[in-house]
Design a protein around this motif. Structure first.
Motif, PDB file in Angstrom:
ATOM      1  N   LEU A 174     117.389  69.334  72.365  1.00 28.11           N
ATOM      2  CA  LEU A 174     118.452  70.305  72.590  1.00 28.11           C
ATOM      3  C   LEU A 174     119.756  69.819  71.955  1.00 28.11           C
ATOM      4  CD1 LEU A 174     117.726  71.298  76.295  1.00 28.11           C
ATOM      5  CD2 LEU A 174     117.411  72.741  74.273  1.00 28.11           C
ATOM      6  N   LEU A 175     120.079  68.559  72.143  1.00 28.57           N
ATOM      7  CA  LEU A 175     121.287  67.987  71.546  1.00 28.57           C
ATOM      8  C   LEU A 175     121.214  68.066  70.025  1.00 28.57           C
ATOM      9  CD1 LEU A 175     123.978  66.592  72.068  1.00 28.57           C
ATOM     10  CD2 LEU A 175     122.760  64.409  72.024  1.00 28.57           C
ATOM     11  N   ASN A 176     120.058  67.733  69.448  1.00 28.71           N
ATOM     12  CA  ASN A 176     119.882  67.832  67.994  1.00 28.71           C
ATOM     13  C   ASN A 176     120.038  69.264  67.505  1.00 28.71           C
ATOM     14  OD1 ASN A 176     119.363  65.114  67.856  1.00 28.71           O
ATOM     15  ND2 ASN A 176     117.150  65.345  67.634  1.00 28.71           N
ATOM     16  N   HIS A 177     119.785  70.213  68.373  1.00 27.56           N
ATOM     17  CA  HIS A 177     119.882  71.631  68.017  1.00 27.56           C
ATOM     18  C   HIS A 177     121.277  72.196  68.304  1.00 27.56           C
ATOM     19  CE1 HIS A 177     118.078  75.377  66.843  1.00 27.56           C
ATOM     20  NE2 HIS A 177     118.514  75.968  67.926  1.00 27.56           N
ATOM     21  N   GLY A 178     122.175  71.320  68.755  1.00 27.66           N
ATOM     22  CA  GLY A 178     123.550  71.741  68.982  1.00 27.66           C
ATOM     23  C   GLY A 178     123.827  72.286  70.365  1.00 27.66           C
ATOM     24  N   VAL A 179     122.914  72.077  71.308  1.00 29.75           N
ATOM     25  CA  VAL A 179     123.117  72.557  72.666  1.00 29.75           C
ATOM     26  C   VAL A 179     123.791  71.449  73.479  1.00 29.75           C
ATOM     27  CG1 VAL A 179     121.985  73.379  74.772  1.00 29.75           C
ATOM     28  CG2 VAL A 179     121.096  74.050  72.534  1.00 29.75           C
ATOM     29  N   ASP A 180     124.918  71.760  74.088  1.00 30.40           N
ATOM     30  CA  ASP A 180     125.636  70.814  74.940  1.00 30.40           C
ATOM     31  C   ASP A 180     124.711  70.392  76.077  1.00 30.40           C
ATOM     32  OD1 ASP A 180     127.300  69.491  76.733  1.00 30.40           O
ATOM     33  OD2 ASP A 180     128.730  71.137  76.934  1.00 30.40           O
ATOM     34  N   PRO A 181     124.489  69.067  76.247  1.00 31.05           N
ATOM     35  CA  PRO A 181     123.569  68.618  77.300  1.00 31.05           C
ATOM     36  C   PRO A 181     124.024  68.979  78.712  1.00 31.05           C
ATOM     37  CG  PRO A 181     124.572  66.735  76.170  1.00 31.05           C
ATOM     38  CD  PRO A 181     125.042  67.971  75.475  1.00 31.05           C
ATOM     39  N   ASP A 182     125.308  69.311  78.884  1.00 32.88           N
ATOM     40  CA  ASP A 182     125.809  69.723  80.199  1.00 32.88           C
ATOM     41  C   ASP A 182     125.854  71.236  80.366  1.00 32.88           C
ATOM     42  OD1 ASP A 182     126.202  67.074  81.033  1.00 32.88           O
ATOM     43  OD2 ASP A 182     128.140  66.991  80.013  1.00 32.88           O
ATOM     44  N   ILE A 228     122.204  76.190  80.178  1.00 36.54           N
ATOM     45  CA  ILE A 228     120.886  76.399  79.569  1.00 36.54           C
ATOM     46  C   ILE A 228     120.137  75.083  79.420  1.00 36.54           C
ATOM     47  CG2 ILE A 228     121.773  76.365  77.202  1.00 36.54           C
ATOM     48  CD1 ILE A 228     119.132  78.727  77.545  1.00 36.54           C
ATOM     49  N   ALA A 229     120.849  74.001  79.093  1.00 34.13           N
ATOM     50  CA  ALA A 229     120.194  72.700  78.930  1.00 34.13           C
ATOM     51  C   ALA A 229     119.599  72.237  80.256  1.00 34.13           C
ATOM     52  CB  ALA A 229     121.182  71.677  78.386  1.00 34.13           C
ATOM     53  N   GLU A 230     120.362  72.355  81.321  1.00 30.61           N
ATOM     54  CA  GLU A 230     119.859  71.941  82.633  1.00 30.61           C
ATOM     55  C   GLU A 230     118.666  72.794  83.048  1.00 30.61           C
ATOM     56  OE1 GLU A 230     120.723  69.254  84.413  1.00 30.61           O
ATOM     57  OE2 GLU A 230     121.993  68.759  82.702  1.00 30.61           O
ATOM     58  N   THR A 231     118.735  74.077  82.762  1.00 30.82           N
ATOM     59  CA  THR A 231     117.635  74.973  83.103  1.00 30.82           C
ATOM     60  C   THR A 231     116.378  74.608  82.325  1.00 30.82           C
ATOM     61  OG1 THR A 231     119.167  76.754  83.658  1.00 30.82           O
ATOM     62  CG2 THR A 231     116.899  77.393  83.149  1.00 30.82           C
ATOM     63  N   VAL A 232     116.516  74.384  81.013  1.00 28.97           N
ATOM     64  CA  VAL A 232     115.351  74.040  80.184  1.00 28.97           C
ATOM     65  C   VAL A 232     114.729  72.732  80.653  1.00 28.97           C
ATOM     66  CG1 VAL A 232     114.592  73.430  77.853  1.00 28.97           C
ATOM     67  CG2 VAL A 232     116.151  75.360  78.193  1.00 28.97           C
ATOM     68  N   VAL A 233     115.555  71.730  80.935  1.00 32.11           N
ATOM     69  CA  VAL A 233     115.031  70.436  81.385  1.00 32.11           C
ATOM     70  C   VAL A 233     114.267  70.596  82.704  1.00 32.11           C
ATOM     71  CG1 VAL A 233     115.689  68.138  82.210  1.00 32.11           C
ATOM     72  CG2 VAL A 233     116.700  69.049  80.116  1.00 32.11           C
ATOM     73  N   CYS A 264     110.210  76.195  71.157  1.00 31.62           N
ATOM     74  CA  CYS A 264     110.318  77.118  70.028  1.00 31.62           C
ATOM     75  C   CYS A 264     111.727  77.695  70.027  1.00 31.62           C
ATOM     76  CB  CYS A 264     109.285  78.239  70.140  1.00 31.62           C
ATOM     77  SG  CYS A 264     107.586  77.648  70.269  1.00 31.62           S
ATOM     78  N   PHE A 265     112.510  77.304  69.022  1.00 32.28           N
ATOM     79  CA  PHE A 265     113.888  77.768  68.878  1.00 32.28           C
ATOM     80  C   PHE A 265     113.918  78.914  67.877  1.00 32.28           C
ATOM     81  CE2 PHE A 265     114.314  73.255  69.912  1.00 32.28           C
ATOM     82  CZ  PHE A 265     115.309  73.251  70.873  1.00 32.28           C
ATOM     83  N   PRO A 266     114.199  80.146  68.283  1.00 33.38           N
ATOM     84  CA  PRO A 266     114.361  81.230  67.307  1.00 33.38           C
ATOM     85  C   PRO A 266     115.690  81.042  66.595  1.00 33.38           C
ATOM     86  CG  PRO A 266     114.737  82.032  69.523  1.00 33.38           C
ATOM     87  CD  PRO A 266     114.375  80.578  69.640  1.00 33.38           C
ATOM     88  N   LEU A 267     115.661  81.145  65.284  1.00 26.26           N
ATOM     89  CA  LEU A 267     116.837  80.818  64.484  1.00 26.26           C
ATOM     90  C   LEU A 267     117.274  81.957  63.597  1.00 26.26           C
ATOM     91  CD1 LEU A 267     115.638  77.341  63.211  1.00 26.26           C
ATOM     92  CD2 LEU A 267     117.063  77.805  65.193  1.00 26.26           C
ATOM     93  N   VAL A 288     117.227  70.520  58.548  1.00 26.63           N
ATOM     94  CA  VAL A 288     117.752  71.475  59.508  1.00 26.63           C
ATOM     95  C   VAL A 288     118.679  70.698  60.423  1.00 26.63           C
ATOM     96  CG1 VAL A 288     117.201  73.044  61.384  1.00 26.63           C
ATOM     97  CG2 VAL A 288     115.681  72.874  59.429  1.00 26.63           C
ATOM     98  N   ARG A 289     119.946  70.992  60.382  1.00 24.50           N
ATOM     99  CA  ARG A 289     120.921  70.322  61.244  1.00 24.50           C
ATOM    100  C   ARG A 289     121.494  71.287  62.268  1.00 24.50           C
ATOM    101  NH1 ARG A 289     120.022  65.184  61.365  1.00 24.50           N
ATOM    102  NH2 ARG A 289     120.239  64.178  59.374  1.00 24.50           N
ATOM    103  N   GLU A 290     121.874  72.459  61.833  1.00 25.42           N
ATOM    104  CA  GLU A 290     122.453  73.445  62.742  1.00 25.42           C
ATOM    105  C   GLU A 290     121.880  74.800  62.415  1.00 25.42           C
ATOM    106  OE1 GLU A 290     126.638  73.738  63.245  1.00 25.42           O
ATOM    107  OE2 GLU A 290     126.922  71.603  62.884  1.00 25.42           O
TER     108      GLU A 290
END
Length: 185
Positions: A28-36, A39-44, A67-70, A102-104
């Protein structure tokens, strides 16, 4: 729509659940999602529940996939194909067709979580009920509450349990449904 898929092989050991959570946080962090971010807490949490169900109830290894839709991203295949599949192991990661990294990327739809295992037994949501001391029985109930959609289907000699979480998902407040008056009696 293009999809970035990452997957992790999980051994049939309950200790693997912690490794899966750490792996998801890093993806998630690599995909640009703030770990806090909510959505991050929900996914974890959802990953923790699904992986626990797979390894504890089947006693077999499982495969976790995100699976990240982009939207458009550097190096995306010009033919509009379904995207890139990146294995959880850095040694076997693949670059997008056409080169580049793929970075962002802009998320344009729900994140999909899938856990495949070797059991053909359908997942059966159980409700722990009013037993607040129960240590199990709430996993799929949490998945149902936290996700936009979830389900399962037969997959080869086993099954695949999946769920989708929208990018603007807000965490469910588990205390919002508590009947405080009944507890006070």
């Amino acid at each position: 729509m293009q999809v970035l898929q990452v997957q992790l092989a999980v051994q049939a050991d309950p200790a693997e659940v912690g490794r899966a959570r750490r792996w998801v946080r890093s993806r998630l962090l690599n995909h640009g999602v703030d770990p806090d971010a909510p959505i991050a807490e929900t996914v974890v949490l959802v990953v923790s529940e699904l992986v626990t169900n797979a390894v504890v109830h089947t006693g077999c290894p499982a495969v976790l996939r995100l699976c990240f839709p982009l939207g458009d991203f550097p190096g995306a295949p010009p033919d509009g194909s379904s995207g890139v599949c990146v294995n959880g192991s850095p040694a076997s990661s693949t670059a997008p067709a056409g080169g580049g990294e793929v970075r962002e990327a802009a998320t344009v739809g729900p994140l999909r979580v899938e856990v495949a295992d070797a059991s053909q037994v359908a997942p059966a949501p159980r409700h722990a009920g009013s037993d607040v001391d129960a240590t199990n029985g709430r996993g799929l109930e949490l998945v149902e509450l936290l996700c936009d959609r979830w389900g399962w289907y037969p997959d080869g000699s086993g099954k695949r349990v999946w769920c989708e979480i929208s990018p603007d998902a807000r965490p469910v407040d588990p205390l919002a449904t508590v009947d405080w008056a009944a507890l006070a009696q």
